[in-house]
Design a protein around this motif. Structure first.
Motif, PDB file in Angstrom:
ATOM      1  N   CYS A   1     -14.698 -38.818  52.714  1.00  0.00           N
ATOM      2  CA  CYS A   1     -13.465 -39.369  52.134  1.00  0.00           C
ATOM      3  C   CYS A   1     -12.742 -38.316  51.301  1.00  0.00           C
ATOM      4  O   CYS A   1     -11.513 -38.176  51.379  1.00  0.00           O
ATOM      5  CB  CYS A   1     -13.785 -40.595  51.285  1.00  0.00           C
ATOM      6  SG  CYS A   1     -14.353 -42.027  52.221  1.00  0.00           S
ATOM      7  N   LEU A   2     -13.506 -37.572  50.506  1.00  0.00           N
ATOM      8  CA  LEU A   2     -12.899 -36.541  49.671  1.00  0.00           C
ATOM      9  C   LEU A   2     -12.175 -35.491  50.504  1.00  0.00           C
ATOM     10  O   LEU A   2     -11.043 -35.099  50.207  1.00  0.00           O
ATOM     11  CB  LEU A   2     -13.964 -35.873  48.803  1.00  0.00           C
ATOM     12  CG  LEU A   2     -14.517 -36.675  47.624  1.00  0.00           C
ATOM     13  CD1 LEU A   2     -15.676 -35.932  46.982  1.00  0.00           C
ATOM     14  CD2 LEU A   2     -13.439 -36.940  46.597  1.00  0.00           C
ATOM     15  N   THR A   3     -12.835 -35.023  51.566  1.00  0.00           N
ATOM     16  CA  THR A   3     -12.279 -33.918  52.338  1.00  0.00           C
ATOM     17  C   THR A   3     -11.136 -34.354  53.253  1.00  0.00           C
ATOM     18  O   THR A   3     -10.427 -33.501  53.789  1.00  0.00           O
ATOM     19  CB  THR A   3     -13.377 -33.244  53.181  1.00  0.00           C
ATOM     20  OG1 THR A   3     -14.096 -34.238  53.922  1.00  0.00           O
ATOM     21  CG2 THR A   3     -14.337 -32.486  52.300  1.00  0.00           C
ATOM     22  N   LEU A   4     -10.956 -35.657  53.434  1.00  0.00           N
ATOM     23  CA  LEU A   4      -9.796 -36.139  54.180  1.00  0.00           C
ATOM     24  C   LEU A   4      -8.628 -36.442  53.243  1.00  0.00           C
ATOM     25  O   LEU A   4      -7.492 -36.048  53.491  1.00  0.00           O
ATOM     26  CB  LEU A   4     -10.159 -37.395  54.979  1.00  0.00           C
ATOM     27  CG  LEU A   4     -10.913 -37.182  56.288  1.00  0.00           C
ATOM     28  CD1 LEU A   4     -11.271 -38.524  56.911  1.00  0.00           C
ATOM     29  CD2 LEU A   4     -10.100 -36.351  57.268  1.00  0.00           C
ATOM     30  N   VAL A   5      -8.892 -37.163  52.150  1.00  0.00           N
ATOM     31  CA  VAL A   5      -7.825 -37.627  51.265  1.00  0.00           C
ATOM     32  C   VAL A   5      -7.344 -36.525  50.319  1.00  0.00           C
ATOM     33  O   VAL A   5      -6.146 -36.421  50.030  1.00  0.00           O
ATOM     34  CB  VAL A   5      -8.300 -38.853  50.456  1.00  0.00           C
ATOM     35  CG1 VAL A   5      -7.207 -39.339  49.511  1.00  0.00           C
ATOM     36  CG2 VAL A   5      -8.719 -39.973  51.402  1.00  0.00           C
ATOM     37  N   ASP A   6      -8.272 -35.703  49.833  1.00  0.00           N
ATOM     38  CA  ASP A   6      -7.908 -34.637  48.899  1.00  0.00           C
ATOM     39  C   ASP A   6      -6.848 -33.697  49.473  1.00  0.00           C
ATOM     40  O   ASP A   6      -5.781 -33.508  48.859  1.00  0.00           O
ATOM     41  CB  ASP A   6      -9.176 -33.879  48.491  1.00  0.00           C
ATOM     42  CG  ASP A   6      -8.908 -32.761  47.495  1.00  0.00           C
ATOM     43  OD1 ASP A   6      -7.863 -32.097  47.594  1.00  0.00           O
ATOM     44  OD2 ASP A   6      -9.751 -32.521  46.623  1.00  0.00           O
TER      45      ASP A   6
ATOM     46  N   LEU B   1     -13.867 -37.370  38.340  1.00  0.00           N
ATOM     47  CA  LEU B   1     -15.305 -37.094  38.369  1.00  0.00           C
ATOM     48  C   LEU B   1     -16.117 -38.371  38.150  1.00  0.00           C
ATOM     49  O   LEU B   1     -17.152 -38.581  38.798  1.00  0.00           O
ATOM     50  CB  LEU B   1     -15.654 -36.060  37.298  1.00  0.00           C
ATOM     51  CG  LEU B   1     -15.116 -34.648  37.530  1.00  0.00           C
ATOM     52  CD1 LEU B   1     -15.339 -33.781  36.300  1.00  0.00           C
ATOM     53  CD2 LEU B   1     -15.765 -34.015  38.751  1.00  0.00           C
ATOM     54  N   TRP B   2     -15.648 -39.239  37.261  1.00  0.00           N
ATOM     55  CA  TRP B   2     -16.324 -40.512  37.002  1.00  0.00           C
ATOM     56  C   TRP B   2     -16.304 -41.393  38.255  1.00  0.00           C
ATOM     57  O   TRP B   2     -17.328 -41.965  38.640  1.00  0.00           O
ATOM     58  CB  TRP B   2     -15.638 -41.203  35.826  1.00  0.00           C
ATOM     59  CG  TRP B   2     -16.088 -42.609  35.557  1.00  0.00           C
ATOM     60  CD1 TRP B   2     -17.340 -43.128  35.773  1.00  0.00           C
ATOM     61  CD2 TRP B   2     -15.298 -43.672  35.031  1.00  0.00           C
ATOM     62  NE1 TRP B   2     -17.366 -44.450  35.400  1.00  0.00           N
ATOM     63  CE2 TRP B   2     -16.132 -44.812  34.945  1.00  0.00           C
ATOM     64  CE3 TRP B   2     -13.978 -43.763  34.611  1.00  0.00           C
ATOM     65  CZ2 TRP B   2     -15.664 -46.028  34.468  1.00  0.00           C
ATOM     66  CZ3 TRP B   2     -13.518 -44.971  34.132  1.00  0.00           C
ATOM     67  CH2 TRP B   2     -14.353 -46.088  34.059  1.00  0.00           C
ATOM     68  N   ALA B   3     -15.155 -41.477  38.918  1.00  0.00           N
ATOM     69  CA  ALA B   3     -15.052 -42.276  40.132  1.00  0.00           C
ATOM     70  C   ALA B   3     -15.950 -41.722  41.231  1.00  0.00           C
ATOM     71  O   ALA B   3     -16.570 -42.483  41.992  1.00  0.00           O
ATOM     72  CB  ALA B   3     -13.597 -42.328  40.607  1.00  0.00           C
ATOM     73  N   MET B   4     -16.063 -40.400  41.313  1.00  0.00           N
ATOM     74  CA  MET B   4     -16.916 -39.792  42.326  1.00  0.00           C
ATOM     75  C   MET B   4     -18.388 -40.112  42.072  1.00  0.00           C
ATOM     76  O   MET B   4     -19.139 -40.451  42.994  1.00  0.00           O
ATOM     77  CB  MET B   4     -16.711 -38.274  42.358  1.00  0.00           C
ATOM     78  CG  MET B   4     -17.510 -37.560  43.435  1.00  0.00           C
ATOM     79  SD  MET B   4     -17.173 -35.775  43.481  1.00  0.00           S
ATOM     80  CE  MET B   4     -17.874 -35.255  41.911  1.00  0.00           C
TER      81      MET B   4
ATOM     82  N   LEU C   1     -13.590 -45.826  45.981  1.00  0.00           N
ATOM     83  CA  LEU C   1     -13.852 -44.975  44.821  1.00  0.00           C
ATOM     84  C   LEU C   1     -13.692 -43.498  45.171  1.00  0.00           C
ATOM     85  O   LEU C   1     -13.104 -42.723  44.407  1.00  0.00           O
ATOM     86  CB  LEU C   1     -15.260 -45.250  44.293  1.00  0.00           C
ATOM     87  CG  LEU C   1     -15.462 -46.621  43.639  1.00  0.00           C
ATOM     88  CD1 LEU C   1     -16.947 -46.924  43.487  1.00  0.00           C
ATOM     89  CD2 LEU C   1     -14.773 -46.670  42.287  1.00  0.00           C
ATOM     90  N   ALA C   2     -14.223 -43.108  46.335  1.00  0.00           N
ATOM     91  CA  ALA C   2     -14.112 -41.711  46.747  1.00  0.00           C
ATOM     92  C   ALA C   2     -12.660 -41.335  47.010  1.00  0.00           C
ATOM     93  O   ALA C   2     -12.214 -40.232  46.665  1.00  0.00           O
ATOM     94  CB  ALA C   2     -14.957 -41.460  47.993  1.00  0.00           C
ATOM     95  N   ALA C   3     -11.897 -42.250  47.611  1.00  0.00           N
ATOM     96  CA  ALA C   3     -10.485 -41.968  47.881  1.00  0.00           C
ATOM     97  C   ALA C   3      -9.710 -41.832  46.572  1.00  0.00           C
ATOM     98  O   ALA C   3      -8.836 -40.959  46.442  1.00  0.00           O
ATOM     99  CB  ALA C   3      -9.883 -43.073  48.745  1.00  0.00           C
ATOM    100  N   GLY C   4     -10.020 -42.696  45.590  1.00  0.00           N
ATOM    101  CA  GLY C   4      -9.358 -42.581  44.297  1.00  0.00           C
ATOM    102  C   GLY C   4      -9.629 -41.252  43.626  1.00  0.00           C
ATOM    103  O   GLY C   4      -8.714 -40.600  43.093  1.00  0.00           O
TER     104      GLY C   4
END
Length: 299
Positions: free
Chosen positions: A238-243, A220-223, A171-174
């Motif tokens: 996950c956010l700070t790697l994939v984003d 935002l919903w997935a986060m 979810l965070a990666a999405g």
């Protein structure tokens, strides 16, 4: 000078986003009860709009987002986006302070590696000259964003598969992919407006606007759904790697946006990215994957 200001704005946005992540996870876990999959959970999220703690976190996140948008207007994605990794050590310090404890040696080392790697990478990316943005085809841009949005919305609606860590990471990666694409869209829209090409590129600008309106809420919903499944630290890692990977890759492929790195500088930048990523992974391993076991402010 503009690029230095852009880095400062991106760092401010990362700090605000890190603080917002902790505050919002506490509000989500306290408010969203009952079914955690399907439409029942989707309806439960509407109750968050009446929670002051979540609204304050949302305001912090909005302020961080505006700072990030301003940074993207001043500098290439390759320079601005990696600075977002600073949100991870911010959550470490804030979580430890709220829980009245000291960070563990692993958390300190992870913070040092992530901050040090990003600081060195930023200095390297400030050196070369930037390349002009190349405008993509509206249909190609729209198709990429639509595909990512549909996949992420499906994961958020079903809750993902596997254990807590896998669901949380998925979810965070999405959401991170969508946030990275939104950064590309903001960068492109800013370039169109600043160059005075709005009239001549109206279809492309329209696609940018519609894509942002669709992709950002789903991200935002997935986060928020990821906060239900895993700890805020795992989500942020996950956010700070994939984003940044998504934003830099999409910026390069779709816009050819970035700095002109020579061979040695490219190797040095890759090394800095590996160091920062190692710090983020180390921080992720230092926290529980299950949201129920995650440290909460005030606990």
């Amino acid at each position: 000078m503009d690029h230095t200001l852009a880095v400062a704005l991106a760092a401010l946005g990362a700090v605000l986003f890190g603080l917002a992540a902790l505050r919002q996870q506490v509000a989500v876990l306290a408010t969203v009860t009952g079914p955690r999959t399907g439409l029942g959970r989707l309806r439960a999220f509407w109750r968050l709009a009446r929670q002051p703690a979540w609204l304050l976190g949302a305001a912090q996140g909005l302020a961080g987002g505006l700072a990030h948008v301003a940074a993207l207007a001043l500098a290439p994605i390759t320079l601005v986006q990696p600075v977002g990794v600073l949100a991870v050590p911010v959550t470490v310090v804030a979580s430890a302070w709220a829980a009245h404890r000291r960070p563990t040696p692993g958390q300190v080392l992870g913070s040092v590696l992530s901050v040090g790697g990003i600081a060195a990478l930023t200095v390297l990316l400030l050196l070369p000259a930037t390349q002009p943005v190349v405008l993509p085809r509206p249909l190609v841009l729209g198709a990429v964003v639509l595909a990512a949005t549909v996949l992420t919305a499906t994961a958020a609606l079903t809750g993902g598969l596997g254990g807590p860590l896998l669901r949380c990471a998925t979810l965070a990666a999405g959401s991170a992919v969508l946030f990275g694409l939104v950064s590309v869209l903001v960068r492109l829209a800013g370039q169109l407006i600043s160059s005075g090409a709005v009239t001549g590129q109206l279809p492309l600008l329209t696609v940018c606007g519609l894509a942002i309106v669709v992709a950002l809420p789903v991200g935002l919903w997935a986060m928020q759904t990821a906060y239900l499944t895993g700890s805020a630290h795992v989500v942020l890692c996950c956010l700070t790697l994939v984003d940044p990977v998504t934003a830099v890759a999409a910026g390069r492929l779709l816009l050819h946006d970035g700095v002109a790195l020579s061979g040695p500088l490219l190797l040095a930048a890759a090394g800095c990215a590996v160091v920062a990523s190692s710090g983020v992974v180390l921080l992720a391993r230092a926290y529980p994957a299950d949201a129920s076991a995650a440290p909460r402010p005030g606990s």
